[in-house]
Motif scaffolding. Structure first.
Motif, PDB file in Angstrom:
ATOM      1  N   ASN A   1       0.875  -1.143   0.020  1.00  0.00           N
ATOM      2  CA  ASN A   1       0.040  -0.046  -0.181  1.00  0.00           C
ATOM      3  C   ASN A   1       0.808   1.308   0.182  1.00  0.00           C
ATOM      4  O   ASN A   1       0.549   2.174  -0.743  1.00  0.00           O
ATOM      5  CB  ASN A   1      -0.963  -0.119   1.131  1.00  0.00           C
ATOM      6  CG  ASN A   1      -2.107   0.976   1.098  1.00  0.00           C
ATOM      7  OD1 ASN A   1      -2.640   1.087   0.213  1.00  0.00           O
ATOM      8  ND2 ASN A   1      -2.297   1.669   2.314  1.00  0.00           N
ATOM      9  N   GLU A   2       1.857   1.229   0.947  1.00  0.00           N
ATOM     10  CA  GLU A   2       2.869   2.488   1.113  1.00  0.00           C
ATOM     11  C   GLU A   2       3.554   2.625  -0.224  1.00  0.00           C
ATOM     12  O   GLU A   2       3.882   3.687  -0.851  1.00  0.00           O
ATOM     13  CB  GLU A   2       3.753   2.413   2.167  1.00  0.00           C
ATOM     14  CG  GLU A   2       3.001   2.323   3.585  1.00  0.00           C
ATOM     15  CD  GLU A   2       3.770   1.852   4.637  1.00  0.00           C
ATOM     16  OE1 GLU A   2       5.071   1.569   4.555  1.00  0.00           O
ATOM     17  OE2 GLU A   2       3.615   2.169   5.589  1.00  0.00           O
ATOM     18  N   GLN A   3       3.821   1.597  -0.995  1.00  0.00           N
ATOM     19  CA  GLN A   3       4.726   1.791  -2.134  1.00  0.00           C
ATOM     20  C   GLN A   3       3.979   1.942  -3.587  1.00  0.00           C
ATOM     21  O   GLN A   3       4.452   1.820  -4.667  1.00  0.00           O
ATOM     22  CB  GLN A   3       5.712   0.377  -2.345  1.00  0.00           C
ATOM     23  CG  GLN A   3       6.607   0.174  -1.153  1.00  0.00           C
ATOM     24  CD  GLN A   3       7.253  -1.091  -0.910  1.00  0.00           C
ATOM     25  OE1 GLN A   3       7.033  -1.980  -1.800  1.00  0.00           O
ATOM     26  NE2 GLN A   3       8.360  -1.227  -0.020  1.00  0.00           N
ATOM     27  N   GLY A   4       2.738   1.855  -3.187  1.00  0.00           N
ATOM     28  CA  GLY A   4       1.852   2.226  -4.410  1.00  0.00           C
ATOM     29  C   GLY A   4       1.751   1.020  -5.390  1.00  0.00           C
ATOM     30  O   GLY A   4       1.394   1.163  -6.731  1.00  0.00           O
ATOM     31  N   GLU A   5       1.997  -0.086  -4.706  1.00  0.00           N
ATOM     32  CA  GLU A   5       1.782  -1.513  -5.620  1.00  0.00           C
ATOM     33  C   GLU A   5       0.540  -2.010  -5.731  1.00  0.00           C
ATOM     34  O   GLU A   5       0.286  -3.023  -6.491  1.00  0.00           O
ATOM     35  CB  GLU A   5       2.743  -2.439  -5.090  1.00  0.00           C
ATOM     36  CG  GLU A   5       4.283  -1.922  -5.082  1.00  0.00           C
ATOM     37  CD  GLU A   5       5.291  -2.988  -4.537  1.00  0.00           C
ATOM     38  OE1 GLU A   5       4.980  -4.165  -4.315  1.00  0.00           O
ATOM     39  OE2 GLU A   5       6.583  -2.661  -4.370  1.00  0.00           O
ATOM     40  N   LEU A   6      -0.432  -1.383  -5.283  1.00  0.00           N
ATOM     41  CA  LEU A   6      -1.887  -1.873  -5.179  1.00  0.00           C
ATOM     42  C   LEU A   6      -2.873  -1.031  -6.227  1.00  0.00           C
ATOM     43  O   LEU A   6      -2.434   0.026  -6.450  1.00  0.00           O
ATOM     44  CB  LEU A   6      -2.461  -1.747  -4.001  1.00  0.00           C
ATOM     45  CG  LEU A   6      -1.879  -2.699  -2.803  1.00  0.00           C
ATOM     46  CD1 LEU A   6      -2.705  -2.506  -1.568  1.00  0.00           C
ATOM     47  CD2 LEU A   6      -2.012  -4.234  -3.060  1.00  0.00           C
ATOM     48  N   PRO A   7      -3.748  -1.674  -6.719  1.00  0.00           N
ATOM     49  CA  PRO A   7      -4.596  -0.926  -7.650  1.00  0.00           C
ATOM     50  C   PRO A   7      -5.379   0.423  -7.267  1.00  0.00           C
ATOM     51  O   PRO A   7      -6.098   1.162  -7.965  1.00  0.00           O
ATOM     52  CB  PRO A   7      -5.436  -1.934  -8.389  1.00  0.00           C
ATOM     53  CG  PRO A   7      -5.514  -2.929  -7.236  1.00  0.00           C
ATOM     54  CD  PRO A   7      -4.473  -2.846  -6.406  1.00  0.00           C
ATOM     55  N   GLY A   8      -5.231   0.640  -5.943  1.00  0.00           N
ATOM     56  CA  GLY A   8      -5.845   1.833  -5.275  1.00  0.00           C
ATOM     57  C   GLY A   8      -5.050   1.761  -3.844  1.00  0.00           C
ATOM     58  O   GLY A   8      -4.297   0.928  -3.302  1.00  0.00           O
TER      59      GLY A   8
END
Length: 75
Positions: free
Chosen positions: A3-10
């Motif tokens: 989540n922190e690294q922006g690896e999720l689609p949201g």
């Protein structure tokens, strides 16, 4: 971390656990971790083992997620 690294689609903005009633099977149901944010919802099952888990665990999680938990206990 994802989540922190922006690896999720949201972006996940809240997390917690859910439990309720599985009406079809007439039993209690629990999801160890639910993450929500915008239109994104992530469900996770936590197992304390070094062994690989089978498809039965994934199938069970998919079934429980169909109850569309609306109330999450924050932690």
């Amino acid at each position: 971390r994802m989540n922190e690294q922006g690896e999720l689609p949201g972006l996940i903005t809240s997390r917690g656990r859910w439990w309720g009633t599985d009406v079809e099977n007439k039993r209690e149901a629990e999801i160890d971790l639910v993450g929500k944010g915008g239109n994104l919802t992530i469900y996770a099952e936590v197992k304390w083992t070094n062994e690989a888990v089978g498809l039965k665990i994934l199938t069970g999680l998919l079934e429980k997620s169909q109850h569309r938990p609306s109330r999450i206990t924050q932690f």
